[in-house]
Design an enzyme around this catalytic site. Structure first.
Site, PDB file in Angstrom:
ATOM      1  N   LYS A  76      33.098  57.617   6.874  1.00 21.04           N
ATOM      2  CA  LYS A  76      34.195  58.428   7.402  1.00 21.04           C
ATOM      3  C   LYS A  76      35.499  57.620   7.397  1.00 21.04           C
ATOM      4  O   LYS A  76      36.562  58.136   7.038  1.00 21.04           O
ATOM      5  CB  LYS A  76      33.859  58.911   8.826  1.00 21.04           C
ATOM      6  CG  LYS A  76      32.777  59.982   8.815  1.00 21.04           C
ATOM      7  CD  LYS A  76      32.170  60.260  10.177  1.00 21.04           C
ATOM      8  CE  LYS A  76      30.990  61.208  10.036  1.00 21.04           C
ATOM      9  NZ  LYS A  76      30.234  61.430  11.259  1.00 21.04           N
TER      10      LYS A  76
ATOM     11  N   GLN B 286      30.442  59.334  17.154  1.00 23.20           N
ATOM     12  CA  GLN B 286      29.272  59.425  16.283  1.00 23.20           C
ATOM     13  C   GLN B 286      28.012  59.688  17.118  1.00 23.20           C
ATOM     14  O   GLN B 286      27.720  58.970  18.061  1.00 23.20           O
ATOM     15  CB  GLN B 286      29.135  58.115  15.474  1.00 23.20           C
ATOM     16  CG  GLN B 286      28.016  58.125  14.458  1.00 23.20           C
ATOM     17  CD  GLN B 286      28.237  59.155  13.338  1.00 23.20           C
ATOM     18  OE1 GLN B 286      29.351  59.346  12.854  1.00 23.20           O
ATOM     19  NE2 GLN B 286      27.175  59.843  12.961  1.00 23.20           N
TER      20      GLN B 286
ATOM     21  N   ASP C 119      35.688  67.228  15.489  1.00 24.39           N
ATOM     22  CA  ASP C 119      34.305  67.619  15.182  1.00 24.39           C
ATOM     23  C   ASP C 119      33.998  69.018  15.721  1.00 24.39           C
ATOM     24  O   ASP C 119      32.934  69.572  15.453  1.00 24.39           O
ATOM     25  CB  ASP C 119      33.338  66.612  15.841  1.00 24.39           C
ATOM     26  CG  ASP C 119      32.558  65.833  14.798  1.00 24.39           C
ATOM     27  OD1 ASP C 119      32.674  66.170  13.610  1.00 24.39           O
ATOM     28  OD2 ASP C 119      31.826  64.900  15.179  1.00 24.39           O
TER      29      ASP C 119
END
Ligand code: NAP
Length: 285
Positions: free
Chosen positions: A48, A92, A115
């Site tokens: 990422k 994460q 997200d």
């Protein structure tokens, strides 16, 4: 059968993000929070960060100890929320067992929640309002759009109901006027339901769960599964070799849904930046 090429489409999306980022006076910044040292999580975070840099955006790596407490992690997120130099925040997952994931996701400023997992954003998605859409579901919808799949009136079957994937993709399909059925581990006669699908989305995490006998002739088959086999090879939830000749369109694993996820993360980071720094009229994605 035609392949839905996520690699090609994601490259185009990334180029577009890069072009837009280059036109900005400031550089968008994504903070990527990694708790502990799980090798798979570490690899995803590195991918990422590398993608951000390639797109001309900054990635701030926030590494925290495996033993961190919930309060301490929330404080670290609040610091990022308050930092005007950070436009997107990604934690994460999964997190270590001592930490309740939902509390951490709730601590992220919804305006920086690239997200799309904050309950406010999940609720807005369910209500059909504009919102940060979780990256993998957003990538799936972009693939369907790219390949001209019309959803209106179609029966879409989603196998899997996670907050990250199954539920948001089902909401998006519904918002697109498909008739949606959601299946999960307690569903009876799964094959009888999947066989009715015009659009079948597998989001389970069980290698080759979906065999040819579970798929209708001409169905569009989206395989979000990413399973590591004992020999190290990647494999989806769909038995690709068996299903490919029945499907009209199908995503491969790898090279289908996977690459779209990071491309959508870049797009969401750019959107977060624009929402925070520019007038609404200048937003494009
Ligand atoms: P998850 O949280 O473990 O959810 C799995 C879902 O599948 C659950 O809803 C579960 O039902 C359901 N399920 C399990 N066994 C089943 C069975 N035999 N029949 C029907 N449903 C079953 O997983 P996830 O995070 O959604 O991820 C799913 C897959 O997508 C994984 O392979 C993951 O690696 C992959 N993924 C890929 C990307 C990408 O970028 N390509 C991103 C995220 C995830 P219950 O709710 O009843 O337990």
């Amino acid at each position: 059968m035609k392949l839905m090429d996520g690699k090609k489409l994601s490259a185009r999306v990334k180029d577009d993000v890069k072009r837009q980022a280059a036109d900005l006076k400031q550089t968008p910044c994504l903070a990527v929070v990694l708790v502990g040292s799980d090798p798979a999580s570490k690899l995803y975070v590195e991918m990422k960060e590398a993608a951000c840099k390639e797109a001309g955006m900054r990635a701030r790596n926030v590494k925290l100890a495996e033993t961190i407490g919930e309060d301490e992690l929330i404080q670290a997120i609040e610091k990022l929320n308050a930092d005007d130099g950070v436009h997107g925040i990604l934690v994460q997952l999964p997190l270590p067992k001592q930490i309740a994931e939902e509390k951490i996701l709730e601590a992220i400023d919804p305006a920086k929640d690239v997200d799309g997992l904050h309950p406010l954003n999940a609720g807005k998605l369910a209500a059909g309002q504009p919102v940060f859409i979780p990256c993998t579901p957003k990538g799936i919808m972009r693939l369907l759009e790219e390949y001209g799949v019309k959803l209106e009136g179609k029966h879409a079957v989603v196998v899997g109901r996670s907050v990250l994937l199954g539920k948001p993709v089902a909401a998006l399909l519904l918002n697109g006027n498909a008739t949606v059925t959601i299946c999960h581990s307690k569903t009876k006669n799964l094959d009888e339901i999947t066989k009715q699908a015009d659009v079948l989305v597998a989001a389970v995490g069980r290698p080759k769960l979906i065999g040819a006998e579970m798929v209708k002739d001409g169905a569009v088959v989206i395989d979000a599964g990413t399973n590591r086999l004992p020999d190290g090879a990647l494999c989806g939830d769909v038995d690709f070799e068996a299903v490919k000749d029945k499907a009209s369109l199908i995503t491969p694993v790898p090279g289908g849904v996977g690459p779209m996820t990071i491309a959508m993360l870049l797009e969401n980071t750019l959107l977060a930046f624009k929402n925070q720094t520019l007038g609404k009229e200048k937003r494009r994605c």
